[in-house]
Write a protein that holds these residues in place. Sequence first.
Motif, PDB file in Angstrom:
ATOM      1  N   UNK A 107     -76.574 -11.574  19.101  1.00  0.00           N
ATOM      2  CA  UNK A 107     -77.751 -11.414  19.948  1.00  0.00           C
ATOM      3  C   UNK A 107     -77.511 -10.462  21.094  1.00  0.00           C
ATOM      4  N   UNK A 108     -78.587 -10.133  21.781  1.00  0.00           N
ATOM      5  CA  UNK A 108     -78.503  -9.332  22.999  1.00  0.00           C
ATOM      6  C   UNK A 108     -78.011 -10.222  24.136  1.00  0.00           C
ATOM      7  N   UNK A 109     -76.741 -10.532  24.090  1.00  0.00           N
ATOM      8  CA  UNK A 109     -76.148 -11.491  25.003  1.00  0.00           C
ATOM      9  C   UNK A 109     -76.407 -12.919  24.548  1.00  0.00           C
ATOM     10  N   UNK A 116     -83.588 -18.163  21.558  1.00  0.00           N
ATOM     11  CA  UNK A 116     -83.977 -18.249  20.148  1.00  0.00           C
ATOM     12  C   UNK A 116     -83.678 -19.628  19.576  1.00  0.00           C
ATOM     13  N   UNK A 117     -82.537 -20.190  19.921  1.00  0.00           N
ATOM     14  CA  UNK A 117     -82.157 -21.483  19.340  1.00  0.00           C
ATOM     15  C   UNK A 117     -83.061 -22.598  19.840  1.00  0.00           C
ATOM     16  N   UNK A 118     -83.447 -22.551  21.115  1.00  0.00           N
ATOM     17  CA  UNK A 118     -84.376 -23.562  21.626  1.00  0.00           C
ATOM     18  C   UNK A 118     -85.765 -23.374  21.035  1.00  0.00           C
ATOM     19  N   UNK A 119     -86.166 -22.127  20.806  1.00  0.00           N
ATOM     20  CA  UNK A 119     -87.458 -21.861  20.175  1.00  0.00           C
ATOM     21  C   UNK A 119     -87.474 -22.377  18.742  1.00  0.00           C
ATOM     22  N   UNK A 255     -73.815  -8.199  24.172  1.00  0.00           N
ATOM     23  CA  UNK A 255     -73.393  -8.675  22.856  1.00  0.00           C
ATOM     24  C   UNK A 255     -72.922 -10.127  22.984  1.00  0.00           C
ATOM     25  N   UNK A 256     -73.686 -11.018  22.393  1.00  0.00           N
ATOM     26  CA  UNK A 256     -73.283 -12.414  22.290  1.00  0.00           C
ATOM     27  C   UNK A 256     -73.373 -12.857  20.850  1.00  0.00           C
ATOM     28  N   UNK A 257     -72.811 -14.024  20.570  1.00  0.00           N
ATOM     29  CA  UNK A 257     -72.925 -14.573  19.209  1.00  0.00           C
ATOM     30  C   UNK A 257     -73.080 -16.089  19.271  1.00  0.00           C
ATOM     31  N   UNK A 258     -73.657 -16.616  18.234  1.00  0.00           N
ATOM     32  CA  UNK A 258     -73.711 -18.060  18.044  1.00  0.00           C
ATOM     33  C   UNK A 258     -73.198 -18.369  16.652  1.00  0.00           C
ATOM     34  N   UNK A 259     -72.556 -19.524  16.526  1.00  0.00           N
ATOM     35  CA  UNK A 259     -72.004 -19.985  15.255  1.00  0.00           C
ATOM     36  C   UNK A 259     -72.562 -21.379  14.997  1.00  0.00           C
ATOM     37  N   UNK A 284     -80.187  -7.045  17.180  1.00  0.00           N
ATOM     38  CA  UNK A 284     -79.582  -6.895  18.503  1.00  0.00           C
ATOM     39  C   UNK A 284     -79.042  -5.481  18.673  1.00  0.00           C
ATOM     40  N   UNK A 285     -78.686  -5.161  19.920  1.00  0.00           N
ATOM     41  CA  UNK A 285     -78.075  -3.888  20.251  1.00  0.00           C
ATOM     42  C   UNK A 285     -76.957  -3.558  19.262  1.00  0.00           C
ATOM     43  N   UNK A 286     -77.059  -2.417  18.593  1.00  0.00           N
ATOM     44  CA  UNK A 286     -76.110  -2.100  17.527  1.00  0.00           C
ATOM     45  C   UNK A 286     -74.780  -1.547  18.049  1.00  0.00           C
ATOM     46  N   UNK A 287     -74.746  -0.573  18.976  1.00  0.00           N
ATOM     47  CA  UNK A 287     -73.442  -0.003  19.354  1.00  0.00           C
ATOM     48  C   UNK A 287     -72.432  -1.051  19.798  1.00  0.00           C
TER      49      UNK A 287
END
Length: 426
Positions: A107-109, A116-119, A255-259, A284-287
């Motif tokens: 994700x974007x951070x 997104x996860x709460x939604x 740049x963030x991630x969730x697992x 999300x932001x690609x670079x």
Amino acid sequence: MSSLPPSAKLATRERLSEVRYEIRGELARRARELEAQGRKLIKLNIGNPGAFGFRAPAHLQKAIIGDIDHTDPYTHQQGLPAAREAVAAAYAARGTPHAHPDRVFIGNGVSELIDLSLRALLNPGDEVLVPSPDYPLWSAATILNDGRPVYYRCDPDNDFLPDPNEIEQLVSSRTRAIVLINPNNPTGATYPRELLERIVAIAAKHHLLLMVDEIYDQVLYDDAKFEPVAPLAGDHPCITFSGLSKVHRACGWRVGWSVLSGDIERVREFLHAMDLLSALRLCANVPGQYAVAAAVNGPDTISALCAPGGRLYETRRAVIDACEASDHLELVRPAGALYAFPAVVGDAARGFDDHAFALELMESEGVLVVPGSSFNVPYRHHFRVTLLPEAAVMRDVFARIDRALARRAEAVTKVVPIKGRSRPAA
């Protein structure tokens, strides 16, 4: 006075009135006004390493530069396959069950992924158990997704650790999740394994999603130990959040991630909902994603900063020493993360209002802190500072804070005569 009728004014969402984010709120706006007037401020309100001279590690920068020619197109909504594979492998190596690239979302951070996860989870009126103090994004995202944050106390008298019995007492028929922030922002608390096991057991008993913010997982001091929650949760649904912002000092890369771990039959619907919501924002932001594999597989660049002689460690030591030397401050030593959460005590604490003090401190001493009540606590005698400045700067900061508190202590203890008698000033 405006002559426009109320119906002509553009209305905003009513629930925004319930949302607070003072880290970048009114005080930060006043700071910008003062800076525009030429004032020099020391701003300790945001955990933003790059603003204090830190740089993302060179091997991460090289990874992005090396692949910049490949960053123009959208990528998969869950993130670059190579990035997701690297995250899945890293989490599998530390014991996360069912760690697979299909369960990783970039994700974007972390902020975007929390939203997104709460939604994906909440229906109107559903409840989320959130620590108090919390990182206020958790409360805000819950409210803006039509949920209700219900706070469990992390009491300073218990080193800011929660009481599992209280957590369980707060569970209702509308409760959907338990949020854990470990290491904690704003307090720096790190949660022992036994405590986490008890909270996992509560989540399992009541069928609650564990939502675990572990963005500071490698920012640890002295003998503090980090315990990831997903391995303890096993087949029980758990979503873990982390990213490049803090450990790798790359906040601006977003740049963030969730697992998502847990038995597939229990998480399949939620997994599909996360995929849908990720697709709706395209990707999300690609670079920045090209740095993920380098980050999780590369050298450890944070531990030296947190060890004796390291910059974060020495700044933390400066805060601890300043609080111990002060008549006006107490501190539960932060064991991890990038913050300290001191309490104002003694005469200076009489009638203390953290927001008013933060404003006065900025106006008179040129220091910007975050009022403790911004972190959804019922008390108003704490404030948060980041540990990112150099130790010498932090010693100067706390000299200014102590000076402001000494003025306040003197003012509230001044004797005021009343009809031949005297009393302390209110």
